[in-house]
Design a protein around this motif. Structure first.
Motif, PDB file in Angstrom:
ATOM      1  N   ASP A   1       1.077  -1.149   0.003  1.00  0.00           N
ATOM      2  CA  ASP A   1      -0.154   0.094   0.295  1.00  0.00           C
ATOM      3  C   ASP A   1       0.910   1.351  -0.211  1.00  0.00           C
ATOM      4  O   ASP A   1       0.210   2.572  -0.703  1.00  0.00           O
ATOM      5  N   SER A   2       1.411   1.506   0.698  1.00  0.00           N
ATOM      6  CA  SER A   2       2.911   2.091   0.725  1.00  0.00           C
ATOM      7  C   SER A   2       3.765   2.841  -0.432  1.00  0.00           C
ATOM      8  O   SER A   2       3.464   3.619  -0.878  1.00  0.00           O
ATOM      9  N   PHE A   3       3.948   1.583  -0.768  1.00  0.00           N
ATOM     10  CA  PHE A   3       4.490   1.670  -2.330  1.00  0.00           C
ATOM     11  C   PHE A   3       3.779   2.370  -3.053  1.00  0.00           C
ATOM     12  O   PHE A   3       4.092   3.365  -4.780  1.00  0.00           O
ATOM     13  N   HIS A   4       2.440   1.985  -3.151  1.00  0.00           N
ATOM     14  CA  HIS A   4       1.258   1.996  -4.500  1.00  0.00           C
ATOM     15  C   HIS A   4       1.260   3.100  -4.363  1.00  0.00           C
ATOM     16  O   HIS A   4       1.371   4.347  -5.271  1.00  0.00           O
ATOM     17  N   TYR A   5       0.986   3.863  -3.201  1.00  0.00           N
ATOM     18  CA  TYR A   5       0.432   5.393  -2.533  1.00  0.00           C
ATOM     19  C   TYR A   5       1.427   6.267  -3.516  1.00  0.00           C
ATOM     20  O   TYR A   5       1.250   7.096  -3.398  1.00  0.00           O
ATOM     21  N   ALA A   6       2.682   5.964  -2.961  1.00  0.00           N
ATOM     22  CA  ALA A   6       3.400   6.365  -2.754  1.00  0.00           C
ATOM     23  C   ALA A   6       3.949   6.860  -5.129  1.00  0.00           C
ATOM     24  O   ALA A   6       4.364   8.173  -4.600  1.00  0.00           O
TER      25      ALA A   6
ATOM     26  N   ALA B   1      -5.367  -4.786  -3.367  1.00  0.00           N
ATOM     27  CA  ALA B   1      -4.920  -3.070  -3.482  1.00  0.00           C
ATOM     28  C   ALA B   1      -5.872  -2.739  -2.694  1.00  0.00           C
ATOM     29  O   ALA B   1      -7.508  -2.738  -3.054  1.00  0.00           O
ATOM     30  N   LEU B   2      -5.930  -1.288  -1.699  1.00  0.00           N
ATOM     31  CA  LEU B   2      -7.025  -0.137  -1.638  1.00  0.00           C
ATOM     32  C   LEU B   2      -7.395   0.306  -2.196  1.00  0.00           C
ATOM     33  O   LEU B   2      -8.698   0.971  -2.367  1.00  0.00           O
ATOM     34  N   SER B   3      -6.652   0.176  -3.740  1.00  0.00           N
ATOM     35  CA  SER B   3      -7.208   1.205  -4.270  1.00  0.00           C
ATOM     36  C   SER B   3      -6.770   0.329  -5.849  1.00  0.00           C
ATOM     37  O   SER B   3      -6.070  -0.325  -6.636  1.00  0.00           O
ATOM     38  N   THR B   4      -8.003   0.633  -6.799  1.00  0.00           N
ATOM     39  CA  THR B   4      -7.705  -0.497  -8.031  1.00  0.00           C
ATOM     40  C   THR B   4      -6.794   0.237  -9.221  1.00  0.00           C
ATOM     41  O   THR B   4      -6.527   0.627 -10.599  1.00  0.00           O
ATOM     42  N   ALA B   5      -6.273   1.776  -8.553  1.00  0.00           N
ATOM     43  CA  ALA B   5      -5.700   2.606  -9.454  1.00  0.00           C
ATOM     44  C   ALA B   5      -4.244   2.050 -10.038  1.00  0.00           C
ATOM     45  O   ALA B   5      -3.676   1.224  -8.943  1.00  0.00           O
TER      46      ALA B   5
END
Length: 800
Positions: free
Chosen positions: A354-359, A412-416
């Motif tokens: 999640d941290s990698f994805h968000y960043a 994941a927390l987002s589908t983006a």
């Protein structure tokens, strides 16, 4: 560009942050005025005055020595606005209310000096909107400045510009904040919560959500997300308690109010967690309310349970198998966690993913480059590595593929999807976002080098990120003169010799002693000066006990006396070297490390240095000249007064050694006598070497000469009797153990010069012989062995 000289600062707002920012300004000797609203009763500046008084009570202390809080000038907006005209920097730090801030700006604007910079310490409000309340003449000098709490200890400061901020304003402020305040500066775009809180709070929300998903308790999560994960030891929920749950809720609300599903694909995860909302409703705001996710009852730490709305026993830890997984190299670690059968492993992969994805999704909008994100998370959230660093170390494309697979699978927390630059182009080819050319900027579509400002010339070896291979490494930089497993001597300029201890914790072993003596000889023959600097903290934790004990087992007290004699001779060799020797101190200088520092001609210490003679903690006395130094300094201080009695000048040094008292800042260490008025205190850790080298050069150029050996008076048997009488009272009152009494009595005997008349003149060698005798006696005692083994096994002193 003219020099920005900060002669005085005004801080508007005497709340938690405002008062502590003012305290740190005093730490670095910047005069400061602390403003707040006029009090309704008593002194009109009563609100600010009470905030200043409260600084003395806070733990950890926001100020170097408590009495320095009185150097902060209290003021109020009704009587003292004219004082703003004499300030070069105005920092607004009132509550996070846009309307309150705008109203205050209207009130103070007419009184701000024409040259002064103005900055708002906000954790997430729009700096551009705040600037709109300012006159056009001030807007170019206005920006955001976000200190992290507590300001003295947290390295990060975010600077945020507006469309009307002049570029040189940020350059000037960055130079002052870096060199003057000792902070790491990151420039953030004017987006909600800027960089560190944007990434960090999203990460905490992810952690709370995933903890609930995987059914993990707060204590297990904190065990997994603390040091084992390369983050702050407090973990996630304990960190939230320390920060304040109301503060965390405010930062979450900033995200909720200023973002949307259109501007942030993770928006659906920004809801306040149910457990956090319940704690807020109950008024359990964390550490300041003594209740939050945790509550301490006596020695027991309880954790909150949402179902019962009560506190239940805690202290559980994760299975050791996950700790072992986290010790694996990153390229092995992340797949292991992802494929783990147990919930803790899957949880760890989930929060890292999640941290990698968000960043990656938000890098382009919140920061200039990936460097700013990773530095912000290191300095603001205590991470050993930022998210991009860890991702890159684990194998950029391998991890990117795992993340995208989870996104596609709906885990994941987002589908983006991950941005295209992750898989294509320069980043994919380089194997990450950090390279020798710079760090990746999605907006500029290139690797961006570090900012080039004069202030960074003072950082010879700046803290570098994984992949920044073009930055110099102090372990190999310069020209090596000599090198062993224990010590490297080298030079950057051919004028100053640098001696760097390589042992673990920079402990002083026989090999280090030999190397330092040889270094002094080399410096005297081929160089102008010498600096003792060992790169990473600590400066030195003292004698290498693990190396010393086998010598005692084999050779007994005679072997130890020989080692102690060599150690003492090394200290004298440094003190009487024919070139100036400067100790460059960062971190701990304890025991023999403290002695190494005080026997140097001068000391340059980072502000957050911890200096002291701590041998009592392992059942010994300072044996490398520490007590001789205490006695000599007492005599020197007496000579500068009209007194003929050395005992009053001895009390502080004796007490510090007998109680193993450590200066909790370089400022306090100066008060304890381990640093002198002539020594330099440097706010930024990465400027210590630069300052030490320049100080050494200056001393050499000024014709520095070693001190001449001379006799000095001691307190004698009468002084010793006075100290021992006080020790008897402490022993009989139960304040110290019988063994503490024995050690302290031996310390008293040495610093007073033994069985001689008061005022007797002695040599350093005479007192050093007393030190050796006492040290060798104690190292043969069973209770000392218990203390040494306890320290080696647990890192904590044993009181027996």
């Amino acid at each position: 560009m003219s020099r920005f000289n900060v002669k005085k600062v005004a801080v508007l707002g005497a709340g938690v942050m405002g008062a502590q920012i003012a305290a740190h300004l005093v730490n670095v000797k910047v005069p400061v005025i602390l403003f707040d609203l006029p009090a309704k009763e008593g002194s009109k500046s009563g609100i600010a005055e009470r905030a200043i008084a409260n600084l003395k009570k806070l733990k950890p202390s926001p100020i170097g020595v408590a009495e320095d809080a009185d150097l902060i000038q209290a003021a109020n907006y009704e009587e003292h606005l004219k004082l703003l005209k004499g300030c070069d920097l105005v920092i607004e730090a009132i509550a996070e209310r846009m309307d309150w801030k705008l109203d205050l700006y209207t009130k103070v604007a007419p009184f701000i000096a024409k040259h002064a910079l103005v900055a708002s310490n906000t954790s997430g409000l729009s700096i551009t909107k705040l600037s709109e309340a300012l006159p056009d003449a001030i807007k170019p000098r206005f920006c955001g400045i976000h200190f992290f709490n507590p300001p003295r200890y947290m390295p990060l400061v975010e600077l945020i510009n507006t469309p009307t901020t002049r570029p040189e304003v940020l350059d000037q402020l960055e130079a002052f904040v870096t060199s003057g305040l000792g902070k790491g500066v990151v420039r953030a775009h004017d987006t909600p919560n800027f960089i560190a809180n944007r990434i960090g709070i999203a990460g905490m929300l992810s952690t709370m959500k995933q903890a609930e998903n995987f059914g993990l308790t707060f204590d297990v999560v904190d065990d997994l997300t603390g040091k084992k994960l390369g983050r702050a030891s407090s973990g996630t929920f304990r960190t939230a308690d320390v920060v304040g749950l109301d503060t965390m809720a405010h930062v979450i609300k900033t995200l909720q109010d200023n973002l949307s599903p259109e501007t942030d694909p993770f928006y659906g995860n920004f809801g306040t967690p149910a457990v956090l909302q319940k704690l807020l409703d109950l008024g359990h705001l964390g550490q300041k309310a003594k209740k939050g996710f945790y509550q301490k009852v006596g020695r027991e730490v309880l954790q909150f349970e949402l179902d019962s709305e009560d506190y239940v026993p805690g202290g559980q830890k994760a299975d050791e198998v996950y700790g072992r997984m986290l010790k694996k190299p990153a390229a092995e670690r992340l797949p292991l966690l992802r494929n783990a059968e147990g919930a803790p492993g899957q949880f760890l992969w989930a929060i890292l993913r999640d941290s990698f994805h968000y960043a990656a999704i938000h890098l382009e909008t919140i920061a200039e480059s990936a460097r700013d994100v990773d530095q912000a998370m290191r300095w603001g959230f205590g991470m050993k590595q930022g998210p991009f660093e860890l991702w890159q170390e684990a194998g950029w494309l391998q991890v990117a593929t795992m993340i995208q697979e989870d996104i596609d699978a709906g885990k994941a927390l987002s589908t983006a999807p991950l941005p295209r630059w992750v898989f294509e182009g320069p980043v994919a080819q380089a194997g990450g976002v950090h390279t020798a050319q710079g760090s990746w900027s999605p907006a500029q579509k290139k690797f961006v080098a570090r900012r080039v400002l004069p202030v960074y010339e003072r950082q010879i070896f700046p803290e570098k990120l994984l992949g920044e291979d073009s930055l110099p490494d102090w372990k190999t930089a310069g020209t090596t003169i000599a090198e062993t497993k224990a010590l490297r001597t080298w030079t950057l300029d051919g004028q100053v010799l640098i001696a760097s201890i390589k042992n673990k914790m920079h402990a002083i072993s026989p090999e280090v002693m030999e190397g330092l003596v040889e270094a002094v000889e080399t410096a005297e023959s081929d160089f102008e000066a010498m600096v003792i600097w060992s790169g990473d903290a600590p400066f030195s934790v003292g004698a290498d006990l693990e190396a010393t004990m086998p010598a005692f087992v084999i050779g007994g007290a005679d072997a130890i006396e020989s080692i102690e004699a060599e150690l003492q001779n090394m200290m004298l060799r440094i003190r009487y070297a024919q070139v100036p020797v400067v100790a460059a101190i960062h971190g701990m200088a304890l025991g023999g490390g403290c002695e190494l520092a005080v026997y140097s001609a001068r000391r340059v210490a980072h502000m957050e240095s911890y200096i002291g003679l701590v041998e009592v903690g392992v059942g010994l006395i300072p044996g490398a000249g520490g007590l001789t130094y205490v006695a000599r300094r007492a005599a020197e201080n007496m000579a500068q007064s009209t007194s003929k009695d050395v005992l009053p000048f001895l009390t502080e040094g004796f007490t510090s050694a007998a109680m193993a008292k450590v200066g909790t800042s370089a400022i306090e260490s100066r008060k304890l006598g381990y640093l002198l008025d002539s020594d330099l205190i440097v706010p930024h850790k990465d400027e210590v070497l630069f300052t030490a080298i320049n100080e050494a050069r200056s001393m050499a150029a000024g014709g520095w000469r070693a001190p001449l050996k001379r006799l000095f008076p001691v307190a004698g048997r009468s002084g010793m009797a006075t100290i021992k009488a006080q020790l008897v009272n402490m022993r009989d009152g139960g304040f110290i153990s019988a063994y503490d009494f024995k050690i302290a009595s031996m310390i008293a005997e040495i610093v007073c010069g033994g069985d001689v008349d008061a005022g007797s003149l002695v040599t350093e060698e005479y007192l050093l012989a007393l030190e050796r005798k006492a040290f060798c006696h104690l190292i043969g005692q069973p209770k000392t062995h218990e203390r040494i083994l306890g320290m080696l096994n647990t890192g904590k002193p044993v009181r027996n």
